[in-house]
Design an enzyme around this catalytic site. Structure first.
Site, short mmCIF file in Angstrom:
data_model
loop_
_atom_site.label_atom_id
_atom_site.label_comp_id
_atom_site.label_asym_id
_atom_site.label_seq_id
_atom_site.Cartn_x
_atom_site.Cartn_y
_atom_site.Cartn_z
N ASP A 111 0.94 -1.14 0.03
CA ASP A 111 0.05 0.05 0.15
C ASP A 111 0.91 1.29 0.09
O ASP A 111 2.20 1.12 0.26
CB ASP A 111 -1.05 -0.07 1.10
CG ASP A 111 -2.08 0.76 1.00
OD1 ASP A 111 -3.55 0.58 1.64
OD2 ASP A 111 -1.98 1.83 0.14
N GLU A 171 -10.31 7.22 4.19
CA GLU A 171 -9.48 6.53 5.14
C GLU A 171 -9.54 7.11 6.53
O GLU A 171 -10.47 7.45 7.12
CB GLU A 171 -8.20 6.76 4.50
CG GLU A 171 -7.96 6.04 3.24
CD GLU A 171 -6.68 5.87 2.61
OE1 GLU A 171 -6.48 6.55 1.47
OE2 GLU A 171 -5.86 5.32 3.13
#
Ligand code: GLC
Length: 646
Positions: A333, A528
């Site tokens: 990521d 997020e």
């Protein structure tokens, strides 16, 4: 080893793991003794045994082997690094032959995330042209272009944005998810890109998590069914069909593993559960995705039992690639390698050796390239490990058809925001709505005088949520969504089609008195960690006074909640005659009017079919994904007109 010893070993394993399951700890299992072992180490034999379908064929593997033999070590190291379009120019690929380019959240061509569609295509072509140049000693390998197309091709202005995954989960319709994946893949391919960082297979356990809406459900079985459908929609059926030439793109099962199980729902936090629970709850989607032939898996920022996933060899290699037989590539990521103990953004031997095949390195990628090259030359990274990673990357590129120059979908911009895709999204909106309360206010007769108000009534950013043109979505406006339909406009059209009209609510007793008021409110966009919240799960308190006034005037009210998660909204629910969870429906507000507004006779045109895929919390207790644990309504709850009619 004789049978009796096998039996003893099996029995010891059973005893140790039963205890582990009970107490959430893990034990190492040696013959006859069970002693504590370092946390975060998985036992592959406990995990589902399965394997990728459609990724490996002999002829392609032969081509890869000969390509590996021709590649320099510099070219091999280049393949394992991906960076962002904001960090690299096409000409840089001559010196740094990177394997992939991404457009991270909010990263658009030339720094403009509102670029015209053609700019996206041109950008991909510019990078690809340099990568494919014939140069002495250069192996021409096309890059993979990765983008977060998580609810449609959501970086592109004017395209269709589908309901976010939490709404699709409420639809309980895997075939719908497959169709959305297929439509999204066509749009991505039309712009010259070829890799979607979707689907998210998180199973959110605590809805304080800012990424709850990226999860389909709190039910692992539903996530598994959706995983297969989403992957096959984006990629096509495993094997020959899964190519760019068929309008397909690479999918990404993310974020492996346990991203939705962190303590307190803290994004990128620590999932402190037993191995048995990790398997039971968080692994099921990956079984579905792997068996559907998913090309890529993205590792999670989060930790398991305190160990960062990006450095966990037992899970990324022994479990995912070994026991679960995943034969595609594992991508890290966004700069997540920097979080691995002992690592930095530009140097992380541990993540690569743990099983990350491709770093997602938006910054300092030149340093990462140089340091990884040094690791290979010093033996810190073995040639076998490097070749394994590059083989996986080349396998995806060959299978996806990247080496085939034909790009029949490229440039077909009529596919983006097409009527067919808007109709599909509108159907998805209808099916995503969950009716939590209705004491007669719905359906609204088409000839009625309707008031539509509230902060979400004409607010496309609230309808679309995060990952919409920009990373957060909160820095967008209605003008950024050409072709979209607000909830108010949709209700206006539906009411007027039946001889009704909108009224503004300024007259509560005269000729413009509303027959019914639709009040739309909820969460403003986030993505997020910016969406992480604390208790109580309550932040919709905008319309209470308005609801009270309407109730005192005897006007029936319908609340429509726009949110990325279930929220405790008891005050609003109690004051409303009807209450609809609309989640984050996207650009097609018409789907809401289709269900709320009936025909002239007041009969439904479409019924509610959505059912909660997340339990609805009672406020102070975040729901642990189980019915009854602090839940007002359990997963599976949802009312309908038909049921009320009986
Ligand atoms: C983000 C997200 C991941 C996304 C990636 C690229 O941090 O965690 O889901 O695909 O970076 O934008």
């Amino acid at each position: 080893m004789r049978a009796s010893q096998h039996g003893l070993r099996a029995f010891t394993v059973f005893v140790a793991l039963s205890a582990a399951a009970l107490y959430g700890t893990t034990f190492s299992v040696t013959a006859g003794a069970a002693e504590p072992q370092p946390p975060g180490v998985a036992h592959p034999q406990l995990w589902p045994a399965t394997h990728s379908r459609g990724l490996v064929d002999a002829a392609t593997e032969v081509r890869i082997t000969s390509m590996l033999a021709r590649m320099s070590v510099e070219e091999k190291v280049g393949q394992v690094i991906q960076t962002d379009i904001a960090s690299i120019k096409p000409a840089d690929l001559r010196r740094y032959p990177l394997g992939s380019i991404l457009a991270g959240g909010g990263s658009g061509p030339n720094g403009n995330d509102r670029s015209p569609t053609a700019a996206w295509l041109q950008l991909a072509r510019d990078y690809r042209a340099v990568a494919l140049e014939a140069r002495p000693g250069h192996e021409a390998i096309p890059p993979l272009f990765g983008i977060d197309a998580v609810h449609g091709h959501n970086n592109i202005v004017g395209t269709v944005l589908y309901p976010h995954n939490i709404g699709l989960g409420a639809a309980h319709d895997a075939e719908l998810v497959r169709r959305i994946g297929a439509a999204t893949a066509e749009e991505i391919a039309a712009t010259g890109w070829d890799w979607a960082f979707a689907p998210t297979l998180a199973v959110p356990q605590d809805v304080r998590w800012g990424r709850s809406y990226e999860g389909f459900a709190q039910d692992p079985a539903l996530v598994r069914a959706y995983a297969s459908a989403a992957v096959e929609g984006l990629q096509g059926s495993p094997g020959a069909a899964a190519t760019l030439q068929n309008g397909k793109v690479a999918a990404t099962a993310k974020h492996f593993i346990g991203d939705g199980g962190t303590a307190g729902g803290v994004d990128q936090g620590d999932t402190r559960i037993s191995e048995a629970e990790l398997i039971r709850v968080h692994a099921q989607g990956y079984v579905g995705a792997i068996e559907a032939g998913v090309y890529t898996v993205m590792a999670s920022y989060s930790s398991w039992q305190g160990q960062k996933m990006h450095g966990n060899h037992s899970l990324l290699t022994d479990v995912l690639k070994g026991r679960m037989g995943f034969e595609g590539l594992v991508v890290g990521d966004w700069n997540a390698q920097a979080q691995v103990p002992g690592c930095k953004a530009d140097h992380c031997t541990a993540a690569f050796n743990a099983g990350v095949d491709m770093f997602m390195a938006p910054y300092e990628w030149q340093g990462l390239y140089a340091n990884t090259l040094t690791d290979v030359r010093t033996g810190a990274i073995s040639p076998a490990r490097l070749d394994d990673a590059v083989r996986r990357i080349l396998r995806v590129k060959f299978r996806l058809g990247l080496f085939d120059a034909a790009r029949p979908y490229e440039g077909r911009m009529e596919l983006l925001g097409s009527a067919a895709h808007r109709d599909l999204a509108r159907e998805a909106v209808r099916k995503s709505l969950v009716l939590l309360k209705n004491s007669g206010a719905l359906p609204i007769a088409a000839g009625a005088r309707v008031m539509v108000s509230g902060p979400g009534s004409e607010n496309l950013p609230m309808q679309c949520g995060g990952w919409s043109l920009t990373w957060q979505g909160s820095d967008t406006s209605n003008a950024d969504y050409p072709g979209a339909t607000s909830i108010k406009d949709a209700i206006k059209s539906a009411a007027e089609a039946g001889g009704g009209r909108l009224v503004d609510g300024s007259d509560l007793s005269g000729k413009d008195r509303p027959d019914v008021a639709v009040i739309v409110y909820g969460e403003t966009p986030y993505a997020e960690m910016f969406g992480d919240v604390q208790l109580p799960l309550y932040n919709v308190g905008q319309p209470l006074e308005q609801l009270r006034q309407l109730k005192q005037a005897g006007i029936r009210t319908v609340s429509v909640l726009l949110s990325g998660r279930p929220l405790w909204a008891k005050p609003e629910i109690d004051l409303s005659d009807a209450f609809v969870a609309a989640w984050l429906p996207g650009t097609e507000g018409g789907g809401i009017a289709d269900v709320l507004i009936g025909d002239r006779a007041g009969k439904p045109r479409f019924d509610f079919s959505g059912r909660l895929s997340f339990a609805w919390p009672n406020g102070t207790v975040p729901v642990a994904g189980r019915t009854g644990t602090g839940a007002t309504w359990p997963m599976g709850y949802g009312l309908s007109y038909a049921a009320a009619a009986h």
